[in-house]
Design an enzyme around this catalytic site. Structure first.
Site, short mmCIF file in Angstrom:
data_model
loop_
_atom_site.label_atom_id
_atom_site.label_comp_id
_atom_site.label_asym_id
_atom_site.label_seq_id
_atom_site.Cartn_x
_atom_site.Cartn_y
_atom_site.Cartn_z
N ARG A 1 0.86 -1.13 0.18
CA ARG A 1 0.09 0.00 -0.01
C ARG A 1 0.97 1.09 0.07
O ARG A 1 1.94 1.32 0.59
CB ARG A 1 -0.66 0.13 1.26
CG ARG A 1 -2.08 -0.98 1.33
CD ARG A 1 -3.03 -0.47 0.20
NE ARG A 1 -4.21 -1.33 0.34
CZ ARG A 1 -4.44 -2.44 -0.45
NH1 ARG A 1 -3.41 -2.86 -1.53
NH2 ARG A 1 -5.39 -3.23 -0.52
N GLU B 1 -3.60 7.28 -4.61
CA GLU B 1 -3.99 6.70 -5.89
C GLU B 1 -5.36 7.23 -6.37
O GLU B 1 -6.34 7.77 -5.63
CB GLU B 1 -4.21 5.29 -5.68
CG GLU B 1 -2.98 4.76 -5.53
CD GLU B 1 -3.16 3.25 -5.12
OE1 GLU B 1 -4.03 2.75 -5.46
OE2 GLU B 1 -1.90 2.46 -4.73
N HIS C 1 -1.49 0.23 -9.68
CA HIS C 1 -1.98 -1.00 -8.88
C HIS C 1 -2.91 -1.92 -9.85
O HIS C 1 -4.05 -2.21 -9.57
CB HIS C 1 -3.19 -0.14 -8.09
CG HIS C 1 -3.33 -0.76 -6.84
ND1 HIS C 1 -3.75 -0.19 -5.70
CD2 HIS C 1 -3.35 -2.16 -6.79
CE1 HIS C 1 -4.10 -1.08 -4.91
NE2 HIS C 1 -3.86 -2.22 -5.17
P1 NAP Z 1 -1.35 -11.86 4.86
O1 NAP Z 1 -1.18 -13.22 4.61
O2 NAP Z 1 -1.92 -11.59 5.92
O3 NAP Z 1 0.45 -11.27 5.19
C1 NAP Z 1 0.95 -10.29 5.84
C2 NAP Z 1 2.22 -10.21 6.30
O4 NAP Z 1 2.49 -9.13 6.80
C3 NAP Z 1 2.64 -11.18 7.44
O5 NAP Z 1 3.65 -11.81 7.21
C4 NAP Z 1 2.66 -10.35 8.58
O6 NAP Z 1 3.13 -11.12 9.54
C5 NAP Z 1 3.26 -9.11 8.17
N1 NAP Z 1 2.92 -7.77 8.69
C6 NAP Z 1 1.71 -7.67 9.16
N2 NAP Z 1 1.72 -6.32 9.73
C7 NAP Z 1 3.07 -5.92 10.05
C8 NAP Z 1 3.79 -4.95 10.72
N3 NAP Z 1 3.21 -3.91 11.33
N4 NAP Z 1 5.08 -5.01 10.41
C9 NAP Z 1 5.76 -6.06 9.77
N5 NAP Z 1 5.16 -6.86 9.13
C10 NAP Z 1 3.71 -6.84 9.26
O7 NAP Z 1 -1.50 -10.90 3.78
P2 NAP Z 1 -1.25 -11.09 2.04
O8 NAP Z 1 -2.42 -11.88 1.72
O9 NAP Z 1 0.26 -11.81 1.79
O10 NAP Z 1 -1.36 -9.53 1.50
C11 NAP Z 1 -0.25 -8.44 2.25
C12 NAP Z 1 -0.99 -7.35 1.69
O11 NAP Z 1 -0.62 -7.12 0.12
C13 NAP Z 1 -2.41 -7.03 1.54
O12 NAP Z 1 -3.04 -6.53 2.75
C14 NAP Z 1 -2.58 -5.74 0.73
O13 NAP Z 1 -2.14 -4.57 1.18
C15 NAP Z 1 -1.44 -6.08 -0.54
N6 NAP Z 1 -1.65 -6.49 -1.69
C16 NAP Z 1 -1.58 -5.50 -3.01
C17 NAP Z 1 -2.03 -5.91 -4.23
C18 NAP Z 1 -1.65 -5.01 -5.37
O14 NAP Z 1 -2.34 -5.30 -6.39
N7 NAP Z 1 -0.82 -4.43 -5.26
C19 NAP Z 1 -2.65 -7.08 -4.18
C20 NAP Z 1 -3.20 -7.90 -3.09
C21 NAP Z 1 -2.93 -7.59 -2.07
P3 NAP Z 1 3.08 -10.53 11.33
O15 NAP Z 1 1.68 -10.30 11.43
O16 NAP Z 1 3.89 -11.51 12.05
O17 NAP Z 1 3.83 -8.97 11.35
C1 8YV Z 2 -7.44 -5.27 -5.24
C2 8YV Z 2 -5.47 -5.22 -3.77
O1 8YV Z 2 -7.74 -5.40 -6.68
O2 8YV Z 2 -6.38 -7.18 -2.98
C3 8YV Z 2 -5.70 -6.38 -2.58
O3 8YV Z 2 -5.57 -5.73 -1.60
O4 8YV Z 2 -4.88 -4.34 -3.54
C4 8YV Z 2 -5.81 -5.38 -5.08
O5 8YV Z 2 -5.84 -7.01 -5.41
C5 8YV Z 2 -7.69 -3.78 -4.76
O6 8YV Z 2 -7.76 -3.48 -3.48
C6 8YV Z 2 -9.16 -3.28 -5.32
O7 8YV Z 2 -8.79 -2.46 -6.38
#
Ligand code: NAP
Ligand code: 8YV
Length: 326
Positions: free
Chosen positions: A236, A265, A283
């Site tokens: 993010r 964004e 994104h």
């Molecule tokens: P997840 O399975 O919940 O993993 C989150 C990871 O972050 C865990 O390893 C967690 O470990 C760590 N974490 C959480 N809070 C933290 C903190 N304060 N400091 C350090 N580490 C921390 O989530 P995921 O499914 O992998 O998704 C992660 C994130 O990716 C989403 O929440 C979203 O914001 C982002 N995302 C972006 C896109 C995109 O299109 N760019 C798409 C999908 C997701 P601990 O809890 O032990 O710290």
């Molecule tokens: C989404 C994302 O598409 O899943 C997330 O956290 O950042 C993206 O996969 C977005 O949140 C919706 O536009």
């Protein structure tokens, strides 16, 4: 037979979600209301469910949710739900669902793509061909290579692990930072992010947004990463101190950045657009037709489970099921 339940859709989203809600519920579109407060006042006494996610969402904090005393359920499009105060929701008997897993591999693919583009300047080289410059001379060798790098993952959850697996196949060493060591993960864990940044030259950021990660990547981390440093942000915009990142890229504190997400964004700071050592994506981590369709279906399926009195398919950890009594 009772009529269809009301669902308040918080912002614009995919047509299949709009249609899916419209087919099964009485749909109300908050962003299209001529006066949002009037619509909220009309629905507030009875509304039990909402759906949201994507751009142009209201801040779903305690003040917003408390306007709906009967609210039970929020179905979010996206695995990230940082615009919702899920802790408050959990404490007030509201269940929040998100769309994990169905997007994990897609986002991991995009992350590796962005890493390669940034390290080997692939978008810059492509622009070079289109501008006809190859006819004059060859594109210069890239300063960076993935061959001698170590990637420090910031976050090692579902997506972090999928990225790390890909890096294993590339022969690139991986270490990680998270608040706690992750179960079943054998990469070296750094409880201290600055210490990890000092030991690596590449950061891959894939943590949730929200208050606990706000500006986690600050000038101290960037200085520790150093002049060979490359930052990839897939998480993010709020996780990176954007003005600090811009300064660090301008003055050579770090070498380059690849960014899929931004603080405001779809606005991208002009300074980033002007820089050659930055690769910018709008994104698109999960944005293929197939993956977005799977995410959209999960939004609908969670709402249908709620309607039918079944357990939610993918509740977030802050909102237990069955929900607390209010
Ligand atoms: P997840 O399975 O919940 O993993 C989150 C990871 O972050 C865990 O390893 C967690 O470990 C760590 N974490 C959480 N809070 C933290 C903190 N304060 N400091 C350090 N580490 C921390 O989530 P995921 O499914 O992998 O998704 C992660 C994130 O990716 C989403 O929440 C979203 O914001 C982002 N995302 C972006 C896109 C995109 O299109 N760019 C798409 C999908 C997701 P601990 O809890 O032990 O710290
Ligand atoms: C989404 C994302 O598409 O899943 C997330 O956290 O950042 C993206 O996969 C977005 O949140 C919706 O536009």
């Amino acid at each position: 037979m009772a009529g269809k339940a009301d669902v308040l859709l918080l912002g614009p989203t995919m047509p299949m979600i709009v249609e899916g809600i419209d087919r099964n519920f009485t749909l109300h579109k908050l962003w299209e209301a001529p006066d949002r407060d009037v619509l909220i006042a009309k629905l507030a006494p009875t509304l039990r469910a909402m759906a949201g996610g994507g751009s142009n969402q209201p801040n779903v904090d305690g003040a917003f949710m408390s306007r709906f005393p009967k609210l039970e359920f929020i179905s979010n499009f996206g695995v990230g739900y940082d615009y919702i105060d899920a802790k408050w929701a959990g404490e007030h008997g509201i269940v929040v669902t998100n769309t994990p897993d169905v997007l994990t591999e897609e986002v991991a693919d995009t992350s590796i793509g962005l890493l390669l583009c940034t390290v080997r300047e692939l978008p810059q080289a492509e622009r070079y061909v289109r501008a006809g410059k190859w006819l004059e001379k060859a594109y210069p060798y890239t300063k960076a290579t993935l061959r001698d790098r170590t990637v420090g993952m910031v976050g090692m959850g579902r997506i972090g692990r999928a990225i790390a697996r890909r890096l294993d196949a590339f022969g690139v060493p991986v270490v990680y930072h998270s608040r706690r060591p992750q179960e079943g993960v054998s990469y070296k864990h750094y409880p201290d992010l600055v210490a990890m940044a000092r030991d690596v030259d590449t950061l891959m950021i894939i943590v949730p947004g929200g208050p606990s990660t706000k500006n986690l990547i600050d000038m101290k981390v960037l200085e520790a990463l150093g002049p060979e440093g490359i930052v990839i942000n897939m998480a993010r915009g709020s996780v990176v101190d954007e003005p600090a990142l811009i300064k660090a890229l301008q003055n050579g504190t770090i070498m380059a950045a690849g960014l899929d997400v931004f603080a405001e964004e779809p606005k991208v700071p002009a300074e980033l657009i002007a820089m050659d050592n930055v690769v910018l994506l709008p994104h698109v981590g999960s944005a293929s037709v197939e993956t977005r369709r799977a995410m959209g279906q999960l939004v609908i399926d969670n709402l249908l489970a709620w309607r039918d009195g079944k357990p939610p398919l993918t509740p977030v950890p802050e909102t237990p099921y069955p929900p607390r009594k209010r």
